[in-house]
Design a protein around this motif. Structure first.
Motif, mmCIF file in Angstrom:
data_model
loop_
_atom_site.group_PDB
_atom_site.id
_atom_site.type_symbol
_atom_site.label_atom_id
_atom_site.label_comp_id
_atom_site.label_asym_id
_atom_site.label_seq_id
_atom_site.Cartn_x
_atom_site.Cartn_y
_atom_site.Cartn_z
ATOM 1 N N LYS A 290 -50.666 -38.752 33.989
ATOM 2 C CA LYS A 290 -49.787 -37.748 33.626
ATOM 3 C C LYS A 290 -49.225 -38.103 32.245
ATOM 4 N N MET A 291 -49.294 -39.117 31.825
ATOM 5 C CA MET A 291 -48.916 -39.388 30.334
ATOM 6 C C MET A 291 -49.964 -39.011 29.668
ATOM 7 N N HIS B 266 -51.051 -32.533 25.559
ATOM 8 C CA HIS B 266 -50.213 -31.480 25.334
ATOM 9 C C HIS B 266 -49.433 -31.425 23.970
ATOM 10 N N ILE B 267 -49.003 -32.713 23.707
ATOM 11 C CA ILE B 267 -48.106 -32.604 22.797
ATOM 12 C C ILE B 267 -48.649 -32.804 21.406
ATOM 13 N N ALA C 215 -46.581 -28.359 23.425
ATOM 14 C CA ALA C 215 -45.417 -28.585 24.009
ATOM 15 C C ALA C 215 -44.265 -27.975 24.060
ATOM 16 N N ASN C 216 -43.418 -27.508 25.047
ATOM 17 C CA ASN C 216 -42.199 -26.745 25.053
ATOM 18 C C ASN C 216 -41.032 -27.535 25.708
ATOM 19 N N ALA D 48 -38.596 -32.170 29.513
ATOM 20 C CA ALA D 48 -37.872 -32.253 30.960
ATOM 21 C C ALA D 48 -38.809 -33.233 31.665
ATOM 22 N N THR D 49 -40.210 -32.981 31.600
ATOM 23 C CA THR D 49 -41.125 -33.693 32.422
ATOM 24 C C THR D 49 -41.171 -35.218 31.710
ATOM 25 N N LEU D 50 -40.880 -35.283 30.435
ATOM 26 C CA LEU D 50 -40.896 -36.817 29.921
ATOM 27 C C LEU D 50 -39.708 -37.430 30.446
ATOM 28 N N TYR D 51 -38.827 -36.743 30.423
ATOM 29 C CA TYR D 51 -37.288 -37.027 30.839
ATOM 30 C C TYR D 51 -37.473 -37.733 32.146
#
Lengths: 360, 360, 360, 360, 360
Positions: free
Chosen positions: D199-200, D206-207, D212-213, D218-221
């Motif tokens: 996932k990371m 993505h980033i 990224a948006n 939120a997903t990272l958090y």
């Protein structure tokens, strides 16, 4: 400072057998100078320019403390010869010549205590720190000190004390001499620390008086790196003195312990001061950023207020600049003045509103 | 506060032999005052202005506890004379006079316990901390206390207790006296901590009520530095009392341990409070920055909204301000009013849109 | 919460001899209530309103466990009398009355175990934490518990268990009772922690749903301080139970150890939960700042785009609003419409450009 | 995830006597399933649906290793009955049923080793972690395993290995079985960790590709919270295995130590990976913020440049839009074209200036 | 780098019995190459392409040190055969083949020392780190080294030294060989560290000269990850050498200790350098952000100033562009010039004001 960052020039030594002597420091042209100092409570002899052949292990039962003060570590054959005559382990000689070696202590079977550390000078010309690699080898009634032949002999003050009177240095054995030489070096750290302290007071005044600029930040950053470098140089000394204090070697006499404790105390004070400075620098950086941010904010605010006041007024002016045939207000006698008044009222109203909300 | 930062004035002492007595503190004009207090459970004698010659080691078997209370450490000859008469190690005397020495404890062969620490006063005039260097030397049935001759004798309350009644202090030996003197100093730390606590409550109220400004930040920064300084002063005491508690010296009697444990407990509470304050200050700074940022945001937002509403309207006005010959709208009878209406509709529409998105 | 921050009111006690009894907590008007509970596996006696005179050390060989449950610590004469009758060290009594004392354990010569800790209640009215100072003194077959006389007796559940059946509490000695009382208090910490957890779930939902405002941040900040306070209250208990577990006192029986281990485990879980919450709060604050920043960015971006589109158009309108005599375009028949078209093209072009770059 | 945060439901158990059995986990409807597995190197017997009455301590001298695999911990009477028949301490049973209990090990007098830990499943439907509370009780030649009856029996692979061949599991005693069961659980941690790693990698791509948006953040958090939760689950296992490795119980045979060391090694690798991920997430968040900030900057810069170019030009147009009677320029033939030229020059000049300073 | 992050491919090994040999690294096509080197002070024999059958435990009393240098770990049957012939524990073989295994040391009953570590190469083509899994097994007078068959034999220099002369390597036992092989690997770490140092000097110059862009940040971020990865690879070696230094195995001779101490020292220097670099990177990132922020600020400031100057002027122009019939100023002869003068005065006044406040 970048030259101090790589402790060991890997490419010069890669693949060679451990214990191979390679000098990795700066190029030096002078010859190695060797001083031999013999002393006891009653007398002392100092021989400058001692020949290699007379550098030998003191005969057991000699009534003197023997100190071999070697100025220059760039000639492998010299270091190697001394090593042979004093029966030193090849790894000791490797570390003596490796100017990238960080401070440490090694005990070899209770016959030799090997200490390596760094002398720091403040170079006024280049506003940089000069680093000198120093090694101290303590044996039975003898001590060998190696230093890079850079400036003058850094142990001059101790030699002066030996000459001057039959004081504590003369009355004690080679372990006290080891302490005395380390003390000279640690005292120089105090000097360096104080210089940094003065620089930081200057910077602080600068920043608090809002005279700071991008340059100030660069100086803070440089100072921070310098502090980190000094800390890395001083910190391992804590362990070095710790090993001596725990009396892990019989070469350290009990009477020398209070002095070593004092030395440990000084080292701790320096480390503590360095840490306090580091925290202070972080604090100053925060204050600096806050000031910069604050200034930017007040610029942006003021200028945006100007826009906010004049843009609506310009709009009103724009309305009456339109060329419609049928715009009744245009043909009244006092219309122009009423509009001017309305503009004034709007501008004053906006100013009052901004003041009330604390924006101006 | 900058004067407290350099613990040791390196240039004054560089190169001198260790153990040389040099006073590095502030200039002082008064003479050293020596009080000699002898007491036991039944009686006490206090001699003000004691002469140096009467400062001697108590005769073994003396029925009194001997306390030599020396007020002033700026005269090397006085300190040196006391040192000679009590057979003190030269490094003790160096530390007694070195006002930059940080708190520590040294045990000398079970005959002497040497403690040095800092008295902190809150100076109301200058809104600064006053620091006084205090040394306590505990021997067999005697205690010597040195303090900088700055304000009044800080150990007055203990002398009063000795005078007042034959309480705990009178019934116990010199080690209890050592505890009592340290307790007086630690109690002052509580006072200092409390003052800072009050100041922080003030600042917090200030910040939470959004009355904070750039000045508040400066005060927070100053407070943070002050806290760091006090922490550095108090923290080493933990080790000092720890050494005493581990009964490393026979001079500390078993009955005194509960009191020392209590003292250790107080020191821990002070350190904990200081740490809590430090965290609180960081929190307050964050809140402050967040408020400043928030205020800036609302300013910028409001003003930018003004621009966003009026700039399109001005554009429309600009169109009908053009001087083209053939602009049919200009010559209609109601064109002007339709344009005004359109402007109104656009403005209201924008306001509604901004409100819906939560920007106003 | 500010009242809990200063653990010791320094000014009330400065200069007094250590061990002097001073109550530093909140003013209280009720009288101290003393309950005496005697029990063993077969029977129990509970005496409410016990007189001071009947508070005595249990006679050696007594078949009961004696529990003296003292409700109120504001009357020095009461505490002092109990202290005398149970031969307690004056420092114990000082700590019993000092509501600012942080949790700790003290062993007095294997005859007394002294534990002091904090009861936490959640005050629903003021949305604040209520703190109650509790002291537990374990001796040979007896236990004395002191609590601030604030609400109802917090040890009621244990008394109920003693009344209810001859269970574990009744079958064991006073050390199990010590455990049981501490367990009641630690169970309350779980309650407090859970309440905070619920509040944080609420806040999180609030923030993630983008309903957060400046108030939310204040709540997070308050919660953070509350967590820090609870942590400071709970953390020292780890050491307290650690000392008991290491069987440093013979008053702790081997059979009680599994229960104490369980207690230690609960304390660790609470501390761990608190730490996880603290990290979560930091995370939430970051998310909050990120959302605020993001919202601000989208506001600024949208509004600036409005300006960027209309300002060039207004400029074009401005050109044809000039009053030069010789402006050929003005006199063409279709000039006006061409200009309108050009404006439209520019506007649409800008919009497309901004969309392509992802700005709209 | 919020259901996993409170390790112990305080309100359900507050005030009850320690050791009272209360199930605090999710509601479950199935009945507890008990499997009894007896094996040695030569043979094995597996009885599904074992009755409570046949769950007894193995007779000393039994030639089998007895494994009681209990699937379901929600029926207090079942757990309690097993506890009675195996003479287990009430605190063990409390921990077996307390699904909020964090991983730990308890030794009971060298006759019982009690280990509790967490099984983690990745729930594909809800994209969440499923947590199962597992308890392992090792005694003389027997082992009892309790698991929440959630999905299928998690120890199936070990049963298969026992059935398959007379390998290592069959040749060793119950302590090896304890290791084998823990190993199954730890292997699942590797799976979970790997999923997070994937996932990371996705998020990172993505980033870094600037896609990224706000959702990414939120997903990272969420991922960060998940990592923290797993870490809290895995970390205590380090101590659990540490206790086993130090051979604190004689139930652990010497030959099992290499396997336990291997297990400890795996646990350390997982913790290390989790820590590396956590650091990576912080790094990714920083990169994300930096990208967002950078994008915002470039938007603002471009748009502000547009304003800066057109505002002065509009001003010039405004001047010649004034209606003064006497404006000589207006009546020249080429005035209009000169003004247009001036505007062009200014615009181009500005663009060149901005380009030179690196703003465009 | 992502391939190095998961130390163990969980899915490949899940559910298998511990000790099962599975190769989890990259696919390799070459065959395993085995070299057998026998040497003592007087002679040496090197056999390339040794057959499996001749790989046997040296006969007790053999006068040679036996070194089996295995190049390739992807063939389970080969590793397994060697394991059988040297009586190695199955867990050793599992770790030899598990390329995801992190560095560690395991002692098996004083007969075998098992060390696994990572060789790092700098891959010039892909600008990435190549990682090779290396295992060293030290027994009585023999050593087996396993390496991934990736590039050339990394232990070539040691073989060369053995061939070259009867130096230290030839005179000592297998434990010195273990040291020599580890030293080769650690020397490569110095190379890697130096490369990173050079890259960072470049980046620093870049940033300080304000040539940094978004790409620089990405490079810093990548470098940071690389540093973290190297640190995770080097850090466990500290413990590995620590175990050897504490002489926990009798296979390590006393005479080898100084060399191991030297190795430990090198490892510490590398870790220290890595930590210094990490701090430096954080510092550089801060400087970068500060520069970006500063540049953005100066852009915004300059452009906003342009607006603030021209917007009021445009407003004035707007007023006299209104079409009111009765605007007396319009009809004066010098009105136009007065207005132009007023505009100039306002513009100059604003510029002076901005300069005074330090905004320009």
């Amino acid at each position: 400072m970048s030259k101090h960052r790589h402790y060991r020039s890997a490419e010069k030594t890669l693949g060679t057998s451990p214990g191979t002597l390679t000098y990795v420091g700066q190029e030096i042209e002078h010859q190695t100078e060797i001083k031999k100092i013999e002393y006891n409570e009653r007398e002392y002899h100092i021989k400058d320019g001692t020949k290699l052949s007379s550098c030998t292990l003191p005969i057991p039962g000699t009534p003197y403390v023997n100190w071999l003060d070697v100025d220059g570590i760039h000639e492998p054959q010299v270091v190697s010869a001394i090593g042979q005559q004093y029966h030193l382990h090849p790894l000791i000689l490797e570390d003596v010549m490796n100017t990238e070696q960080k401070p440490k202590i090694d005990l070899y079977d209770d016959t030799v205590v090997f200490v390596t550390l760094k002398m720091l000078h403040h170079n006024r010309q280049q506003q940089e720190l000069d680093v000198e690699h120093v090694s101290l080898i303590l044996g039975q009634h003898y001590l060998i000190s190696f230093q890079e032949e850079r400036t003058k002999d850094i142990f001059e003050p101790v030699i002066e004390r030996i000459k001057a009177s039959s004081g504590k240095t003369r009355r004690n054995d080679a372990d006290y001499l080891l302490y005395a030489l380390m003390d000279v070096i640690v005292d120089h750290y105090f000097l360096i620390t104080e210089r940094i302290g003065e620089k930081m007071d200057e910077l602080e005044e600068h920043i608090v008086n809002q005279q700071a600029n991008q340059q100030t930040l660069a100086t803070l950053y440089k100072l921070k790196r310098e502090l980190a470098f000094i800390r890395r140089t001083v910190y391992p000394l804590r362990d070095v003195v710790g090993v001596l204090l725990r009396e892990e070697s019989t070469l350290i006499k009990h009477a020398t312990l209070p002095y070593l404790r004092d030395l440990a105390d000084h080292i701790n004070q320096i480390i503590e001061t360095l840490d306090a400075y580091r925290e202070l620098i972080s604090g100053l950086m925060d204050v600096y950023y806050s000031i910069v941010n604050n200034r930017m904010n007040s610029v942006m605010k003021t200028l945006t207020i100007v826009s906010a006041i004049f843009i609506p007024l310009t709009f009103i002016a724009g309305i009456y600049g339109m060329n419609f045939d049928n715009m009744p207000e245009l043909h009244t006698r006092t219309g122009y003045f009423w509009v001017l008044l309305a503009m004034l009222v709007i501008a004053v109203g906006e100013v009052i509103y901004f003041k009330r909300r604390g924006w101006m």
